[in-house]
Design a protein around this motif. Structure first.
Motif, short mmCIF file in Angstrom:
data_model
loop_
_atom_site.label_atom_id
_atom_site.label_comp_id
_atom_site.label_asym_id
_atom_site.label_seq_id
_atom_site.Cartn_x
_atom_site.Cartn_y
_atom_site.Cartn_z
N PRO A 27 0.83 -1.21 0.00
CA PRO A 27 0.00 0.00 0.00
C PRO A 27 0.87 1.26 0.00
O PRO A 27 1.92 1.30 0.65
N TYR A 97 -4.76 -2.92 2.27
CA TYR A 97 -4.20 -4.27 2.25
C TYR A 97 -5.24 -5.29 1.82
O TYR A 97 -4.96 -6.18 1.01
N GLN A 114 2.66 -9.08 2.81
CA GLN A 114 2.44 -7.68 3.17
C GLN A 114 3.79 -7.00 3.36
O GLN A 114 4.66 -7.53 4.05
N ASP A 116 5.58 -2.87 3.77
CA ASP A 116 5.49 -1.41 3.73
C ASP A 116 6.38 -0.84 2.64
O ASP A 116 7.39 -1.45 2.26
N GLN A 210 -3.30 -5.83 11.29
CA GLN A 210 -2.28 -6.85 11.49
C GLN A 210 -2.69 -7.81 12.61
O GLN A 210 -2.50 -9.03 12.49
#
Length: 269
Positions: A27, A97, A114, A116, A210
């Motif tokens: 994202p 996400y 996932q 960052d 998360q």
């Protein structure tokens, strides 16, 4: 001042494993200064089946346009290495996400990672996370700051480190899990686990995504394993953490616990 962290070289995966269809969902919101560097690091990994899916929330700094340029740079005839999902509404990291992970599974990913966009998660650890999943059959592999061998950036002060550890202990204690980095955002998921969780029903909009995802995977009977990582501080751009996100992170573990108790016919204690 301590020496800078130097990533350890991971042994290459077997050729069959390296071809596993794996999508990194990243994202972005105002990550123009970081995205190209992250994409370069991912595209250099010895993983033939790796793909990057950028989920951009209409960044005013042009991140979405940079993502399209990266797709043009790295995509090859018959092989998409970089995809872009443009969203018109900025409604939280968790929602971004969920949208990206659903797209990745629909497009055939066997595993979804996932990650960052700010450089805090170590790209060089991705082959290890995938290797652990394939070798053990674990459906969730967490890049963990808090198992032996894990570490945090020296740029984090004592207060920030203590707050992060407290947040993990707080959520894990309320939910009764043994995951040491339940709040961490560097996680590899099997498509089977994501389908079972049903991403459309996940409530969390912010960072508590998360926690909710890992808790729901555990409740569904999936195995969660942790692999130590070094977590770096971002070098460019600004954190997206705000008061609303922090409040959601405080409330969400209690909400999950209450919902679980009701589903099992018990009152939460």
């Amino acid at each position: 001042m301590s020496a800078p962290h130097t990533p350890a070289a991971a042994p290459p995966l077997p050729a069959e494993w390296s071809r596993t269809a794996t999508t990194v969902v990243m994202p972005t919101y105002n990550e123009a200064a970081n995205l190209a560097t992250m994409a370069e690091a991912l595209m250099a990994l010895p993983l033939e089946g790796l793909r990057l899916l950028v989920v951009d929330d209409n960044s005013p700094d042009g991140t979405g346009a940079i993502a399209e340029q990266l797709a043009e740079k790295y995509n090859e005839p018959g092989r998409t290495r970089v995809g872009v999902l443009h969203r018109t509404t900025k409604d939280g990291l968790g929602r971004a996400y969920a949208a990206g992970m659903a797209r990745a599974v629909a497009e055939g990913a066997s595993y979804v990672l996932q990650m960052d966009a700010d450089g805090s998660h170590p790209a060089e650890k991705i082959p290890e996370l995938l290797g652990v999943a394939l070798a053990t059959g674990a459906d969730v592999v967490v890049g963990s700051r808090y198992v032996p061998g894990g570490s945090l950036s020296d740029a984090w002060g004592v207060h920030r480190k203590a707050l992060s550890r407290w947040a993990n202990a707080y959520a894990s204690t309320i939910l009764g899990t043994r995951v040491r980095d339940i709040t961490g955002g560097f996680n590899l998921w099997s498509a089977a686990a994501l389908n079972a969780i049903d991403l459309e029903t996940v409530d969390s909009a912010g960072y508590s995504f998360q926690v909710e995802m890992k808790y729901r995977a555990l409740k569904a009977g999936y195995t969660v394993m942790e692999v130590p990582i070094h977590f770096e501080d971002r070098t460019a751009g600004e954190s997206k953490m705000n008061l609303a996100v922090q409040l959601e992170s405080v409330v969400m573990p209690w909400r999950l616990r209450t919902r679980s108790a009701r589903a099992s016919g018990h009152r939460p204690r």
